[in-house]
Design an enzyme around this catalytic site. Structure first.
Site, short mmCIF file in Angstrom:
data_model
loop_
_atom_site.label_atom_id
_atom_site.label_comp_id
_atom_site.label_asym_id
_atom_site.label_seq_id
_atom_site.Cartn_x
_atom_site.Cartn_y
_atom_site.Cartn_z
CG ASP A 66 -1.90 1.18 1.20
OD1 ASP A 66 -1.76 2.06 0.34
OD2 ASP A 66 -2.80 1.21 2.06
CG HIS A 112 -0.48 5.43 4.63
ND1 HIS A 112 -1.38 5.60 5.66
CD2 HIS A 112 -1.19 4.88 3.60
CE1 HIS A 112 -2.56 5.16 5.28
NE2 HIS A 112 -2.48 4.71 4.04
CB ILE A 153 -2.61 8.52 9.21
CG1 ILE A 153 -3.13 8.13 7.81
CG2 ILE A 153 -3.03 9.94 9.57
CD1 ILE A 153 -4.65 8.11 7.69
N GLY A 204 -4.67 1.76 8.02
CA GLY A 204 -5.68 1.08 8.82
C GLY A 204 -5.44 -0.43 8.89
#
Length: 292
Positions: A193, A198, A213, A216
């Protein structure tokens, strides 16, 4: 079985998304990405007698297929307004640490939430040689601004994949906490990903975040590792992404054992923010272990 899922009319993009593979390097990189350590050799050294992928590795081979499905048919579709809402992973066979895999993806459900669309895809990941299904993933994304097209508003009951998983009104039966590293997202992104949200501060700022961040699915993997360490193997796991983790923060996983199911939630210690909700894992029974 090797040609079952190939189509000569596929574009290269689609053909690549259908293909996947596993090798010890992929497994170790993922395990490290969700916090496995050099002392946990069963997860970080390919020569260990019990070398294995952590169960949530099952979200990795399907990623390109799931998030490669086009959504530009939605009204006012803007990929910058896409949020990963829920993830369900079912582990249907022993997890290979090497081998060729193939993905089969399709739309499962599209809901009109008024100001947003909720889109659920399903991906089956199979062993390319035998055709055996190894993983089933159901991924739900919310696309802000893409609702109002007149579709149904309430989804079908998808069993464990859509369960509410409300925690019991008692103190957790078990609690584990783990501090993430400041480089956690930089490491996890190498498992597939590569969203700049990120890693790039300026891109995160566009999304309204103070800094990049954590993925998830990385938070899901860490919490899933806590369930595994506390209660043992599970055959499926489902989470709702309720908030964000910033790399360097501490994830606290609270767990309640209800029969053969572990209901859990995860929050950030430093801010008290819930990041995983409506979450549960179905424990592997002795009979199921024998079948695997």
């Amino acid at each position: 079985m090797s040609n079952t899922f190939t189509d000569p009319e596929d574009s290269q993009l689609v053909a690549d998304a259908k293909k996947a593979h596993a090798d010890p390097r992929d497994v170790i990189l993922y395990n490290l990405g969700i916090g496995a350590t050099e002392k946990e050799l069963q997860w970080t050294y390919e020569g260990d007698d019990e070398f294995a992928a952590l169960p949530t590795f099952g979200v990795i081979p399907q990623f390109a297929a799931s998030f490669g499905l086009s959504l530009d048919w939605l009204p006012n579709y803007n990929p910058a307004k896409l949020l990963h809402g829920e993830q369900y992973l079912r582990i249907r066979a022993p997890i290979p640490t090497s081998g060729e895999l193939v993905n089969e993806a399709r739309l499962m459900e599209v809901l009109d939430k008024g100001k947003a669309a909720a889109v659920t895809t399903i991906v089956e990941t199979r062993d390319k040689k035998t055709g055996q299904v190894i993983f089933e993933n159901q991924s739900t994304v919310f696309v802000r601004g893409a609702g109002g097209f007149g579709g149904k508003r309430a989804g079908n009951d998808r069993g464990a994949a859509s369960a509410a998983n409300t925690p019991p009104k008692r103190s957790p039966d078990a609690v584990l906490e783990e501090k993430t590293t400041h480089s956690q997202a930089a490491l996890y992104r190498l498992s597939g990903d590569s969203n700049p949200l990120h890693i790039l501060p300026e891109f995160a700022a566009i999304g309204g975040f103070d800094q990049p961040i954590l993925h998830g699915l990385c938070s899901m993997g860490i919490a899933g590792k806590h369930v595994l360490k506390t209660y043992g193997a599970y055959s499926d796991i489902k989470v709702r992404f309720a908030g964000v983790v910033y790399p360097g923060e501490t994830i606290i996983t609270e767990m309640w054992k209800e029969g053969g199911k572990v209901i859990f939630s995860a929050k950030v210690k430093e801010r008290g923010t819930t990041v995983l909700a409506a979450a549960a894992a179905t424990l592997v029974t002795d009979n199921a272990k024998a079948k695997l």
